[in-house]
Design an enzyme around this catalytic site. Sequence first.
Site, PDB file in Angstrom:
ATOM      1  N   GLU A  63      40.504  36.422  50.133  1.00 13.75           N
ATOM      2  CA  GLU A  63      41.732  37.227  50.077  1.00 13.75           C
ATOM      3  C   GLU A  63      42.952  36.314  50.169  1.00 13.75           C
ATOM      4  OE1 GLU A  63      39.221  37.707  52.187  1.00 13.75           O
ATOM      5  OE2 GLU A  63      38.478  39.754  51.991  1.00 13.75           O
ATOM      6  N   ASP A 104      30.623  50.026  48.383  1.00 12.89           N
ATOM      7  CA  ASP A 104      30.055  50.654  49.587  1.00 12.89           C
ATOM      8  C   ASP A 104      31.103  51.153  50.586  1.00 12.89           C
ATOM      9  OD1 ASP A 104      30.838  48.056  50.042  1.00 12.89           O
ATOM     10  OD2 ASP A 104      29.210  47.589  51.426  1.00 12.89           O
TER      11      ASP A 104
HETATM   12  N1  UDP Z   1      28.004  42.451  45.375  1.00 15.25           N
HETATM   13  C1  UDP Z   1      27.577  41.886  44.193  1.00 15.25           C
HETATM   14  N2  UDP Z   1      26.527  41.001  44.211  1.00 15.25           N
HETATM   15  C2  UDP Z   1      25.879  40.657  45.367  1.00 15.25           C
HETATM   16  C3  UDP Z   1      26.327  41.236  46.571  1.00 15.25           C
HETATM   17  C4  UDP Z   1      27.404  42.123  46.546  1.00 15.25           C
HETATM   18  O1  UDP Z   1      28.125  42.195  43.126  1.00 15.25           O
HETATM   19  O2  UDP Z   1      24.945  39.852  45.316  1.00 15.25           O
HETATM   20  C5  UDP Z   1      29.123  43.419  45.367  1.00 15.25           C
HETATM   21  C6  UDP Z   1      28.841  44.697  46.169  1.00 15.25           C
HETATM   22  O3  UDP Z   1      28.232  45.676  45.366  1.00 15.25           O
HETATM   23  C7  UDP Z   1      30.237  45.082  46.654  1.00 15.25           C
HETATM   24  C8  UDP Z   1      30.957  43.747  46.774  1.00 15.25           C
HETATM   25  O4  UDP Z   1      30.241  42.819  45.969  1.00 15.25           O
HETATM   26  O5  UDP Z   1      30.903  45.909  45.741  1.00 15.25           O
HETATM   27  C9  UDP Z   1      30.997  43.221  48.213  1.00 15.25           C
HETATM   28  O6  UDP Z   1      29.679  43.091  48.695  1.00 15.25           O
HETATM   29  P1  UDP Z   1      29.197  43.671  50.092  1.00 15.25           P
HETATM   30  O7  UDP Z   1      29.618  45.072  50.224  1.00 15.25           O
HETATM   31  O8  UDP Z   1      27.753  43.361  50.264  1.00 15.25           O
HETATM   32  O9  UDP Z   1      30.044  42.741  51.062  1.00 15.25           O
HETATM   33  P2  UDP Z   1      30.612  42.993  52.522  1.00 15.25           P
HETATM   34  O10 UDP Z   1      30.641  44.450  52.801  1.00 15.25           O
HETATM   35  O11 UDP Z   1      29.690  42.269  53.406  1.00 15.25           O
HETATM   36  O12 UDP Z   1      31.961  42.398  52.464  1.00 15.25           O
HETATM   37 MN    MN Z   2      30.699  46.086  51.697  1.00 17.39          MN
END
Ligand code: UDP
Ligand code: MN
Length: 340
Positions: free
Chosen positions: A286, A200
């Site tokens: 990280e 995203d």
């Molecule tokens: N993701 C996943 N399973 C989940 C939630 C997220 O594989 O149940 C993936 C999501 O598609 C993205 C990454 O993990 O590529 C990080 O997730 P997200 O963007 O929701 O996290 P944030 O932006 O809050 O760090």
């Molecule tokens: Mn994200």
Amino acid sequence: MYSTSNHKWSMTSQDMPLKKKLFLYSALVILVFLWFLGVRNRGDAERYEAMRQTLDTYEMQLKESKEQMAYTLRLFKKDCDMWYADLPVIYAITPTYARPVQKAELTRLAQTFMLVPNIHWIVVEDAEEKSRLVSNLLASCHLNYTHLSAMTPPDWKRKAKEPNWKKPRGVIQRNMALQWLRDNTVIGIDKGVIYFADDDNTYSIQIFNEMRHTKRVSVWPVGLVGGLMVERPIIDSTGHIIGWNSAWHPERPFPIDMAGFAINLQLFLKNPEAKFSYEAKGGYQESILLKSLITRDQVEPVADNCTKVYVWHTRTEAVDLVHEKKLRLKGKQSDDGIEV
Ligand code: UDP
Ligand code: MN
């Protein structure tokens, strides 16, 4: 007089002369024959029309497949043009999960990567099995890719209203990709960098130029993250990193976002214990990985000494599907037969 003439006109067929009778019958037969011919010809015309339409359709399909072929050829050519034997490979690791916006996110990401030379996309679906949607997308974008799947354990899946820092996302998926790299690249031989590219975020293609020649771990600013416009390393006058400006848990060993660093492939391969962990505290994924690879003073600032933002931690709003839900209660759906 009147009755006589009436009598004349009421003459029966028996009274008709044989010649006239024959003539009338022949005329009738000819008329029926002509009518039959007309009907038959109309049938031919319909058949002809149907054939013509079929031919038109074939012609159109042929044209389309010719165009498709030309497009595919162009892509293949581009693939070859964009692969350089001497350039380190960027291994971009993307965990992804099924949701209404998934195809849109992955399309945007794929089309960014299509502009980047020597990129190998490792996509790991958070699912028991690889989906058709992701398989189709990967097959159509002509990137070098590896498609895997690993489901997040149910206890680690975030509930609808749970705050997002509580449970880390993508842990098992990123680890699976890291394992794939250990199994499929060679210590001392393969040149590359590892980058965690969530589906995203928004990436300028510039960031890939910046990270490609990472010696150990390179770092750079990330926009729109940690409650700040930009979260970034602080550099002293000699070009060394003396800290980060992070506001969210600044005490972390590496207070940076997943989108803000890249790791040299060889450094990773030489450290077999380097991976993510569910044991880590919230927000420490990280740090736990980077701590097993380097110390803070060893990181390399890029993006013009960390003065440029080339990646943004954007997040996509969940889609409002209020009318779709109503439709589905009636056993219908707007995306019947269409992959969205
Ligand atoms: N993701 C996943 N399973 C989940 C939630 C997220 O594989 O149940 C993936 C999501 O598609 C993205 C990454 O993990 O590529 C990080 O997730 P997200 O963007 O929701 O996290 P944030 O932006 O809050 O760090
Ligand atoms: Mn994200």
